[in-house]
Design a protein around this motif. Structure first.
Motif, short mmCIF file in Angstrom:
data_model
loop_
_atom_site.label_atom_id
_atom_site.label_comp_id
_atom_site.label_asym_id
_atom_site.label_seq_id
_atom_site.Cartn_x
_atom_site.Cartn_y
_atom_site.Cartn_z
N ALA A 81 1.17 -1.08 0.50
CA ALA A 81 -0.09 -0.29 0.30
C ALA A 81 1.23 1.17 -0.09
O ALA A 81 0.65 2.10 -0.93
N ILE A 82 2.45 1.14 1.07
CA ILE A 82 2.86 2.44 0.98
C ILE A 82 3.07 2.07 -0.11
O ILE A 82 3.57 3.97 -0.91
N LEU A 83 4.18 1.46 -0.43
CA LEU A 83 4.36 1.89 -1.99
C LEU A 83 4.19 1.80 -3.38
O LEU A 83 4.72 2.32 -4.18
N LEU A 257 8.70 -0.03 6.02
CA LEU A 257 10.21 -0.23 4.88
C LEU A 257 9.50 0.13 3.80
O LEU A 257 9.62 -0.06 2.50
N GLY A 258 8.00 0.38 4.08
CA GLY A 258 7.51 1.00 2.43
C GLY A 258 7.83 2.51 2.62
O GLY A 258 8.34 2.60 0.86
N MET A 259 7.65 3.18 3.23
CA MET A 259 8.13 4.51 2.87
C MET A 259 10.27 4.21 2.88
O MET A 259 10.60 5.11 1.81
N ALA A 260 10.69 3.52 3.06
CA ALA A 260 11.70 2.96 2.37
C ALA A 260 11.87 3.30 1.02
O ALA A 260 12.62 3.33 1.05
N GLU A 331 15.39 2.43 12.35
CA GLU A 331 16.79 3.28 12.33
C GLU A 331 17.02 3.42 10.69
O GLU A 331 17.82 4.16 10.30
N ALA A 332 16.84 2.09 10.30
CA ALA A 332 17.49 1.54 8.62
C ALA A 332 16.53 2.67 7.61
O ALA A 332 16.73 2.96 6.86
N ALA A 333 15.06 2.53 7.89
CA ALA A 333 14.79 3.72 7.36
C ALA A 333 14.74 5.31 7.01
O ALA A 333 14.85 5.36 6.17
N PHE A 334 15.05 5.76 8.25
CA PHE A 334 15.37 6.29 8.24
C PHE A 334 16.47 6.93 7.51
O PHE A 334 16.73 8.12 6.37
N ARG A 335 18.02 5.85 7.85
CA ARG A 335 18.95 6.31 6.82
C ARG A 335 18.22 6.03 5.37
O ARG A 335 19.34 7.30 4.56
#
Length: 387
Positions: A81-83, A257-260, A331-335
Motif C-alpha cells: 500500500a505504501i509503495l 519499510l514501505g516508505m524506505a 533506524e534503517a528506514a530513516f537512514r
C-alpha cells in the motif's frame, strides 16, 4: 525472500489498481499535499469506498469480515500500500482510524459494545483512536494519571491525553484511565469514550514533524461515561492494551519499510533523469554508491521482518525478534530516506516533495510506538534472561 500467499497477491493487485485508478486521481483533484491536514470529508469518502471494495477490513480475521491473512501476508499488504506512492494509502487499510485498531477488542467487548462501537468502525461509519499517552506517561505507559471514578452507573473521567494519533477526526476513543489508584498497571481500566460528547475537548492546534491534522490532545473535564462502556473487567485495561504489543511492533515495520522502499524507487527514477555536467547523476559514483547502500539496507531490514513474520506464523516466539525488527527497521528506514533526500538535492528539501515528508515521518518512527531505547531494553532482557 519469503513470498506472500496467492490470496494476498490478489488482494495486493486489486488494492494497487484501486489506489492507482481512484485514490491518486482523488489526491490530484483535491490538490492534497504531503504532510498537510486532509479534510475529514475526504477521508470519510476514502474509508467508505475502501470498505465497499473490501480493503478497509482486510486485515481482520475472516470471522470478523476480514481476509484472514497470515502475518507474512499482512506485512506484504501494508508494505505494498505504501509503495503505491499514495499519501492516503494508510487510510485505504483503515490503519489510522479503522478496523485494525479495534479488531482485537471483539474478544472482550460486550454485545452492546460490539453493536455500538466496533461494528460502526468496521462499516466505516465511525472513526476511532487509541488514547494512552500523557504528559508524564510516554515510555512508562503505566504511569498515566487520568482518573475514572465510579459513581453509580457511570464513571467520571478527568485528565488529559497527549499526542494521540487520529484524535482530530475520531468519533470515539479507546481510552485508558486509572480506576484503582496505587495499584499500578493493575489499577488501569479501558473505556469507550465519545469524543463528541460534552466536557471533552480535542486540541489539534499543533503540528508534529510529519505534519498537521493527524494528532491531537484529549482533555477530559468531569466526563461522565456509562459503566457499560468499560471494556472488560475493571483493572484489566493495561493488560488489554499491552496484549498485542509484540505483534504490533512487528506490524509497524512494513509501513516504515514501505516508505524506505518508496524513497528508494523515487531516488532511482530521479537519479536516472536528473542531469548534471551533461549526464544523469546516477552515473556518478557518489550517487550510485548511495543507491547501492539504500538497496542493501532495505533488503536486510525486509529479510528480518519477513523471517520474523514467518516464525510467528509457524507458532514461534517472537518476543525478542519483534523489537529487533522495530528497532532495525525504524533506524534503517530513516537512514535510507536521509540518503534519498541527499540524492534529490535541493528538490528533496521542498515541502510537498514525498521524500522530504518521509524524512520527517521516518524520524518520528524512532520514537513513536516505543522508542529505539525501549526496544533495546526489551531486546537486552530477551537475550540476557531468555524464557
Amino acid at each position: 525472500m519469503i513470498e506472500p500467499s496467492e490470496k494476498a497477491k490478489r488482494i495486493i493487485s486489486d488494492m494497487q489498481a484501486f489506489i492507482r485508478d481512484e485514490i491518486i486521481p482523488l489526491e490530484k483533484k483535491e490538490q492534497l499535499q504531503w504532510g498537510e491536514a486532509h479534510p475529514k470529508a475526504i477521508l470519510a469518502d476514502v474509508w467508505k469506498r475502501s470498505c465497499e471494495l473490501g480493503f478497509y477490513n482486510v486485515m481482520l480475521p475472516e470471522a470478523l469480515g476480514g481476509a484472514g491473512l497470515s502475518v507474512v501476508d499482512l506485512c506484504s499488504v501494508k508494505e505494498a500500500a505504501i509503495l503505491t506512492g499514495s499519501m492516503l494509502a494508510p487510510h485505504v487499510l483503515g490503519e489510522l482510524s479503522g478496523p485494525p485498531r479495534i479488531g482485537h477488542l471483539f474478544k472482550v467487548a460486550s454485545e452492546v459494545q460490539v453493536e455500538k462501537f466496533l461494528q460502526p468502525v468496521c462499516r466505516a461509519e465511525k472513526a476511532v483512536c487509541f488514547a494512552l499517552t500523557e504528559a508524564e506517561a510516554g515510555s512508562d505507559a503505566s504511569a498515566i494519571k487520568t482518573s475514572a471514578l465510579r459513581e453509580g452507573d457511570h464513571y467520571v473521567l478527568n485528565g488529559a491525553k497527549r499526542y494521540i494519533s487520529g484524535a482530530p477526526y475520531a468519533d470515539f476513543a479507546v481510552l485508558l484511565a486509572v480506576t484503582g489508584p496505587g495499584q499500578g498497571a493493575g489499577g488501569i481500566s479501558a473505556f469507550f469514550v465519545d469524543l463528541k460528547g460534552p466536557d471533552v475537548q480535542i486540541d489539534a492546534d499543533y503540528q508534529v514533524m510529519s505534519g498537521g491534522g493527524s494528532h491531537g490532545n484529549i482533555q477530559l473535564d468531569n466526563v461522565r461515561v456509562p459503566a457499560e462502556n468499560r471494556i472488560g473487567e475493571e483493572g484489566a485495561g493495561f493488560k488489554l492494551a499491552m496484549g498485542r504489543i509484540t505483534l504490533n511492533r512487528l506490524l509497524h515495520c512494513p509501513t516504515m519499510l514501505g516508505m524506505a522502499g518508496l524513497s528508494l524507487n523515487l531516488s532511482l527514477d530521479y537519479a536516472r533523469t536528473r542531469t548534471q555536467f551533461g549526464k544523469p547523476i546516477a552515473m556518478f559514483q557518489a550517487v550510485n554508491h548511495m543507491l547501492a547502500d539504500m538497496a542493501t539496507e532495505l533488503l536486510a531490514a525486509r529479510s528480518m521482518m519477513y523471517a520474523t513474520a514467518a516464525l510467528n506464523d509457524a507458532g514461534g516466539d517472537i518476543r525478542t525478534q519483534a523489537p529487533m525488527c522495530k528497532l532495525y527497521a525504524s533506524e534503517a528506514a530513516f537512514r535510507i530516506v536521509d540518503r534519498a533526500v541527499q540524492v534529490h538535492g535541493g528538490a528533496g528539501l521542498i515541502r510537498g516533495n514525498p521524500v522530504e515528508w518521509m524524512f520527517r515521518a521516518t524520524r518520528m518512527m524512532r520514537i513513536l510506538t516505543g522508542t529505539s531505547e525501549i526496544q533495546r531494553n526489551t531486546i537486552a532482557k530477551g537475550i540476557l534472561m531468555p524464557a
